[in-house]
Scaffold this motif. Structure first.
Motif, PDB file in Angstrom:
ATOM      1  N   ARG A   1       0.841  -1.071  -0.023  1.00 56.94           N
ATOM      2  CA  ARG A   1      -0.067   0.122   0.071  1.00 56.94           C
ATOM      3  C   ARG A   1       0.886   1.243   0.177  1.00 56.94           C
ATOM      4  O   ARG A   1       0.469   2.252  -0.737  1.00 56.94           O
ATOM      5  CB  ARG A   1      -0.963  -0.048   1.282  1.00 56.94           C
ATOM      6  CG  ARG A   1      -2.205  -0.938   1.265  1.00 56.94           C
ATOM      7  CD  ARG A   1      -3.047  -0.855  -0.082  1.00 56.94           C
ATOM      8  NE  ARG A   1      -3.687   0.401   0.293  1.00 56.94           N
ATOM      9  CZ  ARG A   1      -4.428   1.140  -0.686  1.00 56.94           C
ATOM     10  NH1 ARG A   1      -4.290   0.594  -1.932  1.00 56.94           N
ATOM     11  NH2 ARG A   1      -4.753   2.299  -0.689  1.00 56.94           N
TER      12      ARG A   1
ATOM     13  N   THR B   1      -2.869  -1.259  -5.417  1.00 52.79           N
ATOM     14  CA  THR B   1      -4.245  -1.327  -5.139  1.00 52.79           C
ATOM     15  C   THR B   1      -4.382  -2.278  -4.038  1.00 52.79           C
ATOM     16  O   THR B   1      -3.420  -3.134  -3.677  1.00 52.79           O
ATOM     17  CB  THR B   1      -5.025  -1.719  -6.518  1.00 52.79           C
ATOM     18  OG1 THR B   1      -4.570  -3.189  -6.700  1.00 52.79           O
ATOM     19  CG2 THR B   1      -4.900  -0.709  -7.706  1.00 52.79           C
ATOM     20  N   TRP B   2      -5.592  -2.276  -3.390  1.00 52.80           N
ATOM     21  CA  TRP B   2      -6.133  -3.141  -2.306  1.00 52.80           C
ATOM     22  C   TRP B   2      -5.860  -4.754  -2.839  1.00 52.80           C
ATOM     23  O   TRP B   2      -5.269  -5.394  -2.300  1.00 52.80           O
ATOM     24  CB  TRP B   2      -7.265  -2.795  -1.867  1.00 52.80           C
ATOM     25  CG  TRP B   2      -7.210  -1.968  -0.848  1.00 52.80           C
ATOM     26  CD1 TRP B   2      -7.723  -0.600  -0.967  1.00 52.80           C
ATOM     27  CD2 TRP B   2      -6.776  -1.952   0.736  1.00 52.80           C
ATOM     28  NE1 TRP B   2      -7.442   0.041   0.384  1.00 52.80           N
ATOM     29  CE2 TRP B   2      -6.866  -0.887   1.304  1.00 52.80           C
ATOM     30  CE3 TRP B   2      -6.070  -3.059   1.105  1.00 52.80           C
ATOM     31  CZ2 TRP B   2      -6.334  -0.490   2.690  1.00 52.80           C
ATOM     32  CZ3 TRP B   2      -5.721  -2.854   2.580  1.00 52.80           C
ATOM     33  CH2 TRP B   2      -5.885  -1.562   3.252  1.00 52.80           C
TER      34      TRP B   2
ATOM     35  N   SER C   1      -2.088  -5.508  -2.967  1.00 48.62           N
ATOM     36  CA  SER C   1      -1.605  -5.402  -1.770  1.00 48.62           C
ATOM     37  C   SER C   1      -2.005  -6.603  -0.726  1.00 48.62           C
ATOM     38  O   SER C   1      -1.012  -7.036  -0.264  1.00 48.62           O
ATOM     39  CB  SER C   1      -2.034  -4.156  -0.787  1.00 48.62           C
ATOM     40  OG  SER C   1      -1.774  -3.143  -1.566  1.00 48.62           O
TER      41      SER C   1
END
Length: 176
Positions: free
Chosen positions: A145, A150-151, A154
């Motif tokens: 992160r 991006t999530w 990550s």
């Protein structure tokens, strides 16, 4: 006319200012956690008398030695590049490796809980391996992160780091 030596920026490419590289401290922390986990697992032998205090000391001393060796490698590379700096630069490089030692602290503390017979050394090692694996996952997500991922990316990075811990847990189960 467009100069091919200077391609136009892609709309989907992240800007340099938006992407941050992971901090070396986080990367050193991952190394320290893996080192502490592997060493704790190796020192806990079912055929030997339990010595959690001695094992905790070995984990701490090994983390200190690894941090010192990594810092010294930076000193040597600094000397090889013919840059000036001397002792001050060398000591700063060695002390900059403190995250390797700090990452070993949870393992050391959990092993020390077994000294007064609050639990067995084997239980302390098992808990340390699980805790370290969870910390690895968290650091993997956090590092990604911070690097601007991006999530989903990550979470994949965290899962990859967690896999390292799971491999150590699996190796500990198979070897013992």
């Amino acid at each position: 006319m467009h100069d091919p030596a200077h391609p136009s920026p892609q709309p989907d490419a992240p800007r340099t200012a938006e992407r941050r590289l992971p901090e070396p401290r986080l990367l050193s922390g991952v190394y320290g956690l893996v080192l502490a986990s592997a060493l704790a697992a190796a020192l806990d032998s079912p055929d030997e008398q339990t010595t959690p205090g001695s094992d905790a000391l070995w984990v701490l001393l090994t983390a200190l030695a690894a941090a010192g060796a990594h810092g010294y490698a930076h000193v040597l590379s600094h000397r090889m590049s013919a840059e000036r700096g001397g002792l001050t630069v060398g000591l700063r490089a060695m002390f900059a490796e403190w995250p390797v030692v700090a990452a070993a602290v949870p393992t050391v503390v959990l092993l020390l809980f077994a000294v007064p017979d609050w639990w067995t050394e084997a239980a302390a090692v098992e808990v340390a391996l699980v805790v370290n694996t969870l910390i690895l996952a968290g650091w993997g997500v956090w590092t990604a992160r911070r690097a601007g991922r991006t999530w989903p990316a990550s979470l994949r990075a965290g899962a990859g780091d967690m896999l390292i811990g799971l491999l150590i847990i699996g190796a500990n189960a198979v070897i013992k």
